[in-house]
Design an enzyme around this catalytic site. Structure first.
Site, mmCIF file in Angstrom:
data_model
loop_
_atom_site.group_PDB
_atom_site.id
_atom_site.type_symbol
_atom_site.label_atom_id
_atom_site.label_comp_id
_atom_site.label_asym_id
_atom_site.label_seq_id
_atom_site.Cartn_x
_atom_site.Cartn_y
_atom_site.Cartn_z
ATOM 1 N N VAL A 68 -7.116 0.930 3.632
ATOM 2 C CA VAL A 68 -6.286 -0.048 2.897
ATOM 3 C C VAL A 68 -5.153 -0.664 3.966
ATOM 4 O O VAL A 68 -4.976 -1.848 4.369
ATOM 5 C CB VAL A 68 -5.684 0.170 1.678
ATOM 6 N N GLY A 69 -4.556 0.462 4.598
ATOM 7 C CA GLY A 69 -3.565 0.137 5.601
ATOM 8 C C GLY A 69 -4.244 -0.806 6.564
ATOM 9 O O GLY A 69 -3.535 -1.766 7.199
ATOM 10 N N GLU A 122 9.882 15.395 15.248
ATOM 11 C CA GLU A 122 10.410 15.453 13.608
ATOM 12 C C GLU A 122 9.434 16.758 13.114
ATOM 13 O O GLU A 122 8.102 16.408 12.735
ATOM 14 C CB GLU A 122 10.073 14.065 13.174
ATOM 15 N N CYS A 169 13.853 11.272 6.683
ATOM 16 C CA CYS A 169 13.531 10.931 8.015
ATOM 17 C C CYS A 169 15.052 10.980 8.535
ATOM 18 O O CYS A 169 15.426 11.148 9.598
ATOM 19 C CB CYS A 169 13.440 9.560 7.997
ATOM 20 N N GLY A 212 -4.784 3.439 -1.609
ATOM 21 C CA GLY A 212 -5.633 3.737 -0.964
ATOM 22 C C GLY A 212 -5.212 4.330 0.360
ATOM 23 O O GLY A 212 -4.067 4.605 0.595
ATOM 24 N N GLY A 234 -4.478 5.161 4.413
ATOM 25 C CA GLY A 234 -4.062 4.325 5.694
ATOM 26 C C GLY A 234 -5.024 3.585 6.539
ATOM 27 O O GLY A 234 -4.996 2.399 6.722
ATOM 28 N N PRO A 235 -6.121 4.615 6.897
ATOM 29 C CA PRO A 235 -7.295 3.794 7.607
ATOM 30 C C PRO A 235 -8.071 2.951 7.157
ATOM 31 O O PRO A 235 -8.617 2.214 7.833
ATOM 32 C CB PRO A 235 -8.160 5.214 8.219
ATOM 33 N N LYS A 290 1.053 -1.213 -0.122
ATOM 34 C CA LYS A 290 0.066 -0.083 -0.064
ATOM 35 C C LYS A 290 0.841 1.314 -0.099
ATOM 36 O O LYS A 290 1.525 1.657 1.156
ATOM 37 C CB LYS A 290 -0.918 -0.017 1.223
HETATM 38 P P1 ADP Z 1 3.036 10.732 6.260
HETATM 39 O O1 ADP Z 1 2.647 11.990 7.039
HETATM 40 O O2 ADP Z 1 4.222 10.787 5.592
HETATM 41 O O3 ADP Z 1 1.714 10.687 5.335
HETATM 42 P P2 ADP Z 1 2.354 8.358 7.716
HETATM 43 O O4 ADP Z 1 3.170 7.755 8.654
HETATM 44 O O5 ADP Z 1 0.946 8.918 8.165
HETATM 45 O O6 ADP Z 1 3.216 9.843 7.319
HETATM 46 O O7 ADP Z 1 2.073 7.866 6.417
HETATM 47 C C1 ADP Z 1 2.835 6.621 5.769
HETATM 48 C C2 ADP Z 1 2.293 5.562 5.313
HETATM 49 O O8 ADP Z 1 1.319 5.020 6.289
HETATM 50 C C3 ADP Z 1 1.236 6.021 4.195
HETATM 51 O O9 ADP Z 1 0.813 5.136 3.197
HETATM 52 C C4 ADP Z 1 -0.211 6.025 4.854
HETATM 53 O O10 ADP Z 1 -1.146 5.968 4.380
HETATM 54 C C5 ADP Z 1 -0.031 5.060 5.826
HETATM 55 N N1 ADP Z 1 -0.622 5.006 7.006
HETATM 56 C C6 ADP Z 1 -1.068 6.204 7.969
HETATM 57 N N2 ADP Z 1 -1.943 5.701 8.842
HETATM 58 C C7 ADP Z 1 -2.191 4.308 8.709
HETATM 59 C C8 ADP Z 1 -2.845 3.392 9.709
HETATM 60 N N3 ADP Z 1 -3.606 3.826 10.501
HETATM 61 N N4 ADP Z 1 -2.658 2.057 9.308
HETATM 62 C C9 ADP Z 1 -2.117 1.897 8.316
HETATM 63 N N5 ADP Z 1 -1.305 2.628 7.473
HETATM 64 C C10 ADP Z 1 -1.223 3.879 7.657
#
Ligand code: ADP
Length: 474
Positions: free
Chosen positions: A205-206, A378, A278, A200, A202-203, A169
């Protein structure tokens, strides 16, 4: 306009079940440049099922077959390097020096893994037992937008090297870049189902990926807060985790440093990838004995760095990736002033002459103490904090006083002395005098910078687990 309306499942580009659209922008102009149709939980389930079918095929491949696949991938990426660079320039806004490196690096990630597989010992002995390093099953990968190609390539390379299949994802903001890279990968002719890519959020597909019982492991690159949600979600099915997270990396300028090289190195390290890295060296540690001279040099060198559109080859700092992120970085520039730090250069708003685009003024704060939020959190933009120290022990103490431990930098005229300092730093990598990227060195962090390591044999270890067979003695 580019409309990405397919995801990649079981070796084919297919229409997702999800119907939601997400807009894509050029960060240097703020213009809408496309849309992506987002997948949903059902798409993840279908992709995981395809990966599950491909897993036994992958697990039984020989070293030679894995190496051949990896080389086919590096060739395919090199062939399309120009297209990848163009997409990254338009959709992400990174300056030319960074997009060039990124395309090159993406191809070499596959070659480095091929060389790693060549020498990795999958079969071992322990005592009188026979040990084999086995892949875990379907890998779920979640990647961010700040180096989309590199992260997708890294996760895929480890999957192939270990004999796993993978569902990725990627960041939805990078859908045009993802589409081009996946087209290259498709051209390399991998077994169907080995790689599946579901666009998709994060909330949605992740979240499905991190809870799906048929996913054995999650490899995640992104923020520490998201990693904590993922770790909790992955707990019930006991997934293995590799987490590559944030940093607040120190750059220690020792009192014997040659400022002609140390200052540009410290700035390029701090402003790497327009500050969206990072590994950026965002805390610059300066000896009190040379404070005024270094402050003046930091200011004048920083003001010489060109900020602007990524197509201008002179540009060193491009726009931030999106509007929300721009706002966030601005709020940290305000916060630094509220906390009592002094602006050495930069500040809020856009640089002069750039009224459109998510550009930020390269900002350096002095008078920063290590307990300020701008020294501990950060920021992920071109915002650096300078902290002064009394002696080497003090510098080491300040450098290590962080929740993070991803990377650290030491600048000195004496490499042996720098190495003695490096040996006291708690960081996954310590870079002396701007040493070049080492594609074989383990990558990952201590403390809240993550769990596990990627790259080379250390990276493969995390995707494999030992099975020991104990035979009766004759
Ligand atoms: P950024 O601020 O760089 O988007 P994140 O850590 O929020 O940093 O996002 C990195 C990845 O993690 C992205 O692909 C994002 O969609 C995914 N992501 C964010 N929140 C979740 C979650 N709760 N579960 C799974 N994946 C997530």
């Amino acid at each position: 306009m580019r409309d990405i309306d397919k995801i990649y499942v079981d070796g084919a580009f297919v229409t997702p079940h999800g119907t939601e659209q997400f807009d894509l922008f050029n960060p240097a102009t703020e213009e809408k440049i496309g849309t992506v149709r987002l997948g949903n939980a059902e798409d993840v389930r279908v992709a995981v099922a395809a990966a599950k079918r491909a897993f036994p095929v992958m697990a039984s491949t020989s070293k030679a077959e894995r190496i051949a696949m990896l080389h086919r991938l590096s060739d395919a990426v090199r062939l399309k390097a120009g297209d990848l660079i163009a997409a990254m320039t338009e959709e992400y806004g990174a300056p030319a020096y960074f997009t060039g490196f990124s395309a090159q690096n993406t191809a070499s990630i596959f070659d480095v893994m091929a060389a790693t597989v060549e020498t990795y010992e999958f079969d071992r002995t322990a005592g009188s037992s026979v040990v084999r390093m086995l892949p875990l099953g379907v890998v779920g990968a979640i990647t961010p937008w700040n180096s989309n190609f590199g992260f997708i390539a890294t996760k895929l390379a480890h999957a192939i090297g270990s004999g796993s299949s993978i569902v990725i994802k990627p960041a939805e903001q990078s859908a045009i870049q993802t589409q081009l890279l996946v087209e290259c990968i498709h051209d390399a002719g991998l077994p169907s189902g080995l790689l599946n890519v579901v666009n998709g959020t994060g909330p949605v597909v992740g979240a499905e990926l991190t809870t799906n019982p048929d996913v054995a492991m999650i490899t995640f690159t992104g923020s520490t807060p998201a990693a904590k949600i993922i770790q909790r979600a992955a707990l019930d099915t006991m997934k293995r985790l590799v987490l590559e997270l944030g940093g607040k990396s120190p750059t220690i300028i020792l009192d014997d440093a040659d400022l002609d090289t140390a200052i540009p190195t410290a700035l390029m390290t701090g402003f790497a990838n327009s500050g969206q890295a990072c590994v950026a060296g965002t805390r610059i540690l300066v000896p009190n004995s040379r404070r005024d001279e270094i402050f003046q040099r930091l200011k004048s060198e920083a003001e010489r760095l060109k900020v602007g559109v990524p197509t201008d080859p002179q540009v060193r700092i491009g726009p931030l990736a999106n509007a929300k992120h721009w706002e966030r970085v601005q709020s940290y520039i305000q916060l630094g002033q509220q906390e009592g730090a002094t602006l050495l250069t930069g500040g809020e708003g856009r640089p002069g002459g750039l009224d459109k685009g998510w550009f930020t003024r390269p900002t350096i704060f002095t008078g920063v103490s290590n307990d300020m939020r701008i020294a501990r959190e950060e920021i992920f933009g071109p915002v650096l904090g300078v902290i002064t120290y009394d002696d080497d022990d003090d510098a080491v103490k300040i450098a290590n006083d962080s929740e993070f431990g991803l990377q650290a930098y030491v600048l000195s005229s004496d490499v042996a002395r720098a190495t003695r300092i490096a040996e006291q730093l708690i960081a996954g990598r310590v870079v002396i005098n701007g040493a070049p990227h080492d594609p074989y060195a383990p990558f990952g962090g201590f403390k809240q910078s993550g769990i596990g390591r990627e790259i080379g044999a250390y990276g493969l270890d995390a995707y494999l687990e030992p099975r020991a067979i104990l035979k009766p003695t004759a």
